[in-house]
Design an enzyme around this catalytic site. Sequence first.
Site, PDB file in Angstrom:
ATOM      1  CB  SER A 130      -0.927   0.023   1.225  1.00 16.15           C
ATOM      2  OG  SER A 130      -1.682   1.217   1.236  1.00 16.15           O
ATOM      3  N   GLY A 132       0.514   3.393  -3.139  1.00 16.13           N
ATOM      4  CA  GLY A 132       0.480   3.916  -4.492  1.00 16.13           C
ATOM      5  C   GLY A 132       1.860   3.985  -5.098  1.00 16.13           C
ATOM      6  CE  LYS A 184      -2.819  -2.679  -0.502  1.00 14.29           C
ATOM      7  NZ  LYS A 184      -3.828  -2.483  -1.520  1.00 14.29           N
ATOM      8  CG  HIS A 187      -4.888  -0.989   3.770  1.00 10.63           C
ATOM      9  ND1 HIS A 187      -5.098  -0.429   2.520  1.00 10.63           N
ATOM     10  CD2 HIS A 187      -4.029  -0.150   4.401  1.00 10.63           C
ATOM     11  CE1 HIS A 187      -4.425   0.683   2.403  1.00 10.63           C
ATOM     12  NE2 HIS A 187      -3.758   0.883   3.526  1.00 10.63           N
ATOM     13  CG  ASN A 188      -7.125  -1.775  -0.631  1.00  8.72           C
ATOM     14  OD1 ASN A 188      -6.160  -1.513   0.076  1.00  8.72           O
ATOM     15  ND2 ASN A 188      -7.006  -1.984  -1.921  1.00  8.72           N
ATOM     16  CD  GLU A 191      -7.437   3.209  -0.090  1.00  8.87           C
ATOM     17  OE1 GLU A 191      -7.724   3.370  -1.289  1.00  8.87           O
ATOM     18  OE2 GLU A 191      -6.414   2.595   0.296  1.00  8.87           O
ATOM     19  CE  LYS A 262      -7.120   0.955 -10.133  1.00  2.00           C
ATOM     20  NZ  LYS A 262      -5.635   1.038 -10.140  1.00  2.00           N
ATOM     21  CG  HIS A 454     -36.020 -20.873  10.793  1.00  8.48           C
ATOM     22  ND1 HIS A 454     -35.404 -21.778   9.965  1.00  8.48           N
ATOM     23  CD2 HIS A 454     -36.791 -20.093   9.983  1.00  8.48           C
ATOM     24  CE1 HIS A 454     -35.751 -21.549   8.710  1.00  8.48           C
ATOM     25  NE2 HIS A 454     -36.607 -20.529   8.694  1.00  8.48           N
TER      26      HIS A 454
END
Length: 481
Positions: A130, A132, A184, A187-188, A191, A262, A454
């Site tokens: 991380s 960039g 990671k 983490h994103n 973010e 992404k 249930h």
Amino acid sequence: MAASAQIGVTGLAVMGRNLARNFARNGYTVAVHNRTPARTRALVEEFGHEGAFVPAESLQDFVAALERPRRLLIMVKAGGPTDEVIGEFAPLLEAGDMIIDGGNAHFLDTRRREQGLRELGIHFVGSGVSGGEEGALHGPSIMPGGSAESYAVLGPMLEKISAHVDGDPCCTHIGTDGAGHFVKMVHNGIEYADMQLIAEAYQLLREVGGYAPAEIAEIFRRWNKGRLSSYLIEITAEVLAHTDADTGKPFVDIVQDAAEQKGTGRWTVQTALDLGSPVTAIAQATFARVASSRAQLRAAYRGLPGGTDQELRRHEAERFTEQVEQALYASKVIAYDQGWTMIRDGAAEYGWDIDLGAVARIWRGGCIIRAAFLDRIRAAHAADPGLASLLAEDTFAAELADAQVPWREVVAVAAHRGIPVPAFSASLAFYDTLRSAHLPAALIQGLRDFFGAHTYHRTDRPGSYHTHWAEPGRPETRTDQ
């Protein structure tokens, strides 16, 4: 070709190229390779003065340039392209060699790849990176998974090229197989939530407070000197202060309001559902991006009635700004806490031994969500490795107690004004859900038992029960005996 390179990087787009340069700048000899040889030559021609590079055009020459045990870092697109590159290189490697995937791979793919290569005696290291392109060059936060044996060989190199805070490297061995890529991914997800919360704060300051973007930039600069100090707050001020050269308008006003992604935020939410981990702030931030991009759907809603519109006097706007700071901080704590809970849940599900305090430590520098209060999270987990939640730590709990009234007022004002604050609202609702002594889930269990038998658990005695709703008197029977 003589074996002289301590590490090799294949895939020389921006991230791969900058990581190769980072290794070279730190004194390592780096073999470089790309499917397009011209990109390899361009790197050496432009940056060869930064250190020792060994360019290779063929797979065989690239592998031959690497010292044993070979360390091969692949920086290609996640999914099929990664599998393809692994398939090309694996037959050229020997037992004890390692392949490192530094891309944003799905952690389940990493687990699969690690198992397959382990059978060949090859170490596979799925490593989150991380920061960039600038972080890749000057020092990222690095989250490697894989075997302890591979980290013993590779770890010192990764620690050297990572960011450092107070002399500590922002890199640690996260855990086996897919642990690095899992962390990671979370983490994103954090973010996503962090950026959505910042965006909601901006919109509130603009539409309720009446501030112009340049004025809001100054507010964020002020906040960046306090407990909200972070990379994202810092660059928010820069973006809001920027003026478009062509139009003279604030930059933020000439950018289409449709956020892209992404996929890592989506993966976080999907995985959280599988784990039963309630990452509601992260989920709402992810859905907010999706909704912003649905142009046709937004057009169908546009023009429908909204909330009230009332201009604030300057002293009222200043008071509201202070309330937004409180709401932003409290919501941010909740979002980070949800991320840490998800990491704990993932570790339990997949058998990873993840040091949550170490995760906070390596996120203090290099990465996108680096923030001053991460050191407090590190300290909290160091003091109590079994800490169930940040809200179980006295100082965080006291801060959220102080934020109660302004946090609620901000969300209420947003609702009255018709301003969407999905992440603020989800964070507050999550807080209220977990602090409540009684939840309406009891009614939900009753309904589930009514239509689907249930069963439910009683508050006054152990066991699982079912009420025979259609029978006279609705008798109850115990079902676990």
